[in-house]
Scaffold this motif. Structure first.
Motif, PDB file in Angstrom:
ATOM      1  N   GLY A  64       0.831  -1.199   0.000  1.00 33.04           N
ATOM      2  CA  GLY A  64       0.000   0.000   0.000  1.00 33.04           C
ATOM      3  C   GLY A  64       0.859   1.241   0.000  1.00 33.04           C
ATOM      4  O   GLY A  64       2.096   1.161   0.060  1.00 33.04           O
ATOM      5  N   THR A  65       0.200   2.387  -0.029  1.00 33.50           N
ATOM      6  CA  THR A  65       0.926   3.662  -0.123  1.00 33.50           C
ATOM      7  C   THR A  65       1.462   4.152   1.210  1.00 33.50           C
ATOM      8  O   THR A  65       2.275   5.066   1.249  1.00 33.50           O
ATOM      9  N   GLY A  66       1.009   3.553   2.331  1.00 31.81           N
ATOM     10  CA  GLY A  66       1.618   3.854   3.612  1.00 31.81           C
ATOM     11  C   GLY A  66       0.865   4.859   4.455  1.00 31.81           C
ATOM     12  O   GLY A  66      -0.116   5.460   4.037  1.00 31.81           O
ATOM     13  N   GLU A  67       1.368   5.023   5.686  1.00 27.24           N
ATOM     14  CA  GLU A  67       0.786   5.933   6.662  1.00 27.24           C
ATOM     15  C   GLU A  67       1.901   6.677   7.380  1.00 27.24           C
ATOM     16  O   GLU A  67       2.984   6.143   7.597  1.00 27.24           O
ATOM     17  N   ALA A  68       1.611   7.907   7.773  1.00 33.02           N
ATOM     18  CA  ALA A  68       2.593   8.709   8.492  1.00 33.02           C
ATOM     19  C   ALA A  68       3.067   8.009   9.755  1.00 33.02           C
ATOM     20  O   ALA A  68       4.230   8.135  10.160  1.00 33.02           O
ATOM     21  N   GLN A  84       2.524   7.291  -6.921  1.00 32.85           N
ATOM     22  CA  GLN A  84       3.516   7.070  -7.966  1.00 32.85           C
ATOM     23  C   GLN A  84       4.685   6.232  -7.449  1.00 32.85           C
ATOM     24  O   GLN A  84       5.228   5.390  -8.172  1.00 32.85           O
ATOM     25  N   ARG A  85       5.075   6.452  -6.209  1.00 35.25           N
ATOM     26  CA  ARG A  85       6.132   5.640  -5.619  1.00 35.25           C
ATOM     27  C   ARG A  85       5.713   4.173  -5.530  1.00 35.25           C
ATOM     28  O   ARG A  85       6.504   3.263  -5.824  1.00 35.25           O
ATOM     29  N   LEU A  86       4.469   3.940  -5.123  1.00 34.69           N
ATOM     30  CA  LEU A  86       3.989   2.565  -5.031  1.00 34.69           C
ATOM     31  C   LEU A  86       3.993   1.900  -6.399  1.00 34.69           C
ATOM     32  O   LEU A  86       4.458   0.757  -6.550  1.00 34.69           O
ATOM     33  N   LYS A  87       3.488   2.588  -7.393  1.00 30.43           N
ATOM     34  CA  LYS A  87       3.443   2.027  -8.743  1.00 30.43           C
ATOM     35  C   LYS A  87       4.848   1.680  -9.237  1.00 30.43           C
ATOM     36  O   LYS A  87       5.084   0.589  -9.776  1.00 30.43           O
ATOM     37  N   GLU A  88       5.787   2.585  -9.034  1.00 32.26           N
ATOM     38  CA  GLU A  88       7.158   2.323  -9.493  1.00 32.26           C
ATOM     39  C   GLU A  88       7.798   1.189  -8.704  1.00 32.26           C
ATOM     40  O   GLU A  88       8.534   0.363  -9.269  1.00 32.26           O
ATOM     41  N   ALA A  89       7.508   1.126  -7.405  1.00 33.14           N
ATOM     42  CA  ALA A  89       8.071   0.052  -6.588  1.00 33.14           C
ATOM     43  C   ALA A  89       7.589  -1.315  -7.072  1.00 33.14           C
ATOM     44  O   ALA A  89       8.371  -2.273  -7.151  1.00 33.14           O
ATOM     45  N   ILE A  90       6.311  -1.420  -7.407  1.00 34.97           N
ATOM     46  CA  ILE A  90       5.774  -2.691  -7.897  1.00 34.97           C
ATOM     47  C   ILE A  90       6.434  -3.075  -9.220  1.00 34.97           C
ATOM     48  O   ILE A  90       6.807  -4.240  -9.424  1.00 34.97           O
TER      49      ILE A  90
END
Length: 339
Positions: free
Chosen positions: A107-111, A129-135
């Motif tokens: 997932g995109t995460g939490e603070a 965008q970070r999540l998409k690139e990481a996958i």
């Protein structure tokens, strides 16, 4: 129904230490649950009584103690605390050790998990965008023998994951989402989709499930191409007051996204949650003393199209929950939705 239903156990890593949690998960397999999922939090929702065991070594220990359950994260953030290459290596190792039994939920995460380590907490578009690139990078590392990749956020040079499952046993990636953009992404590229229960019914019918269908259609995929998983929050006990009181520890879940979005300190999260009345703390849960009522309310999610239901009980006596739910609820659900 073309795809069999699966019923899982949400191992509450925010509430229990690693050894105790492991025993609960082993019991879940004994009681007939099909899967076990846990979150990967650096810090829990509550400071007092809270826990936060690391998911990666815990999954390895769970695999060694069990033989049939599917297990994974719901969810891990592969974009800040972890470089995607580290996640690729770790889950490839788990996939080799426990073939066909490992799922990487992201997932995109939490603070709450990232800011404490001094990391900048960007706005949602960048996190997406970070999540998409990481996958993309994780899948390249699993698919190719030698990878050089230069992305906007991540890069690797001459990288090889030496121990990884064969191509036909690659670890599936599930995307956890509660908004339309990441849900569409799940439909386009993921092996599974994860969301949570207890929210406005219109969120599922009008926003999330249409977004998932849109993502599938854009990618030219069939409607049943991916697993649809939902964490169903339940509080079951013969005594109604006990069933209600069990939800108090998880009161932070009832905070609105606006109330908790930038909170990174469990002490502050605990303070905010302590101000909520018990009725609001319980609002995210199916609270009932009646097994048939649990089945009826759970059935609504099945009828929406969710095929993998992972049950999260908020109480401190998880062994009691697992035995009761395994004996009284799972058989009713399997009988109701038998092919």
């Amino acid at each position: 129904m073309t795809v069999p239903l699966r019923f899982g156990y949400k191992a509450s890593s925010e509430q229990f230490g690693p050894s105790e949690l492991l025993e609960f998960a082993v019991l879940a397999e004994e009681m007939g649950f099909d899967s076990v999922f846990l979150s990967d939090h650096l810090q829990p929702w509550m400071h007092e009584g809270g826990h936060a065991p690391a998911a990666l070594p815990w999954l390895g220990a769970l695999g060694a103690r069990t033989s049939t359950i599917v297990m994974g994260t719901s969810v891990l953030t592969p974009t800040f605390r972890y470089h995607p290459g580290v996640v690729a290596q770790a889950f490839a190792t788990l996939g080799v050790m426990y073939p066909g039994r490992i799922i990487l939920g992201v997932g995109t995460g939490e603070a709450l998990n990232e800011v404490t380590l001094g990391l900048e907490w960007p706005e949602p578009p960048e996190r997406f965008q970070r999540l998409k690139e990481a996958i993309i990078l994780i899948e390249k590392l699993w698919a190719d023998e030698r990878v050089t990749y230069e992305g906007k956020y991540y890069s690797v040079k001459d990288a090889t994951i030496y121990d990884r499952p064969p191509a036909d046993q690659t670890v599936p990636i599930y995307i956890g989402a509660s908004g339309p953009a990441a849900t569409r992404l799940a439909g386009r590229i993921a092996d599974g989709y994860i969301t949570t229960s207890g929210k406005d019914p219109a969120l599922y019918t009008d926003t999330l499930l249409p977004a998932l269908a849109e993502g599938l259609e854009k990618a030219g995929r069939e409607a049943d191409a991916i697993d649809t998983m939902i964490e169903v929050k339940v509080s079951y006990h013969p005594d109604h007051d006990t069933a209600m009181e069990k939800t108090r520890f998880w009161a932070p879940l009832a905070l609105s996204p606006e109330e908790k979005r930038d909170v990174h300190d469990p002490l502050e999260m605990q303070r905010l949650a302590s101000e909520l009345p018990l009725e609001r703390a319980a609002s995210r849960f199916i609270v009932s003393t009646d097994p048939d009522e649990h089945v009826e309310k759970i059935a609504r999610y099945v009828e929406l199209g969710f095929r993998h239901l992972v049950f999260h009980d908020p109480g401190h006596d998880q062994a009691e929950f697992l035995r009761m739910y395994g004996a009284e609820i799972l058989p009713r659900l399997r009988a109701r939705f038998a092919d």
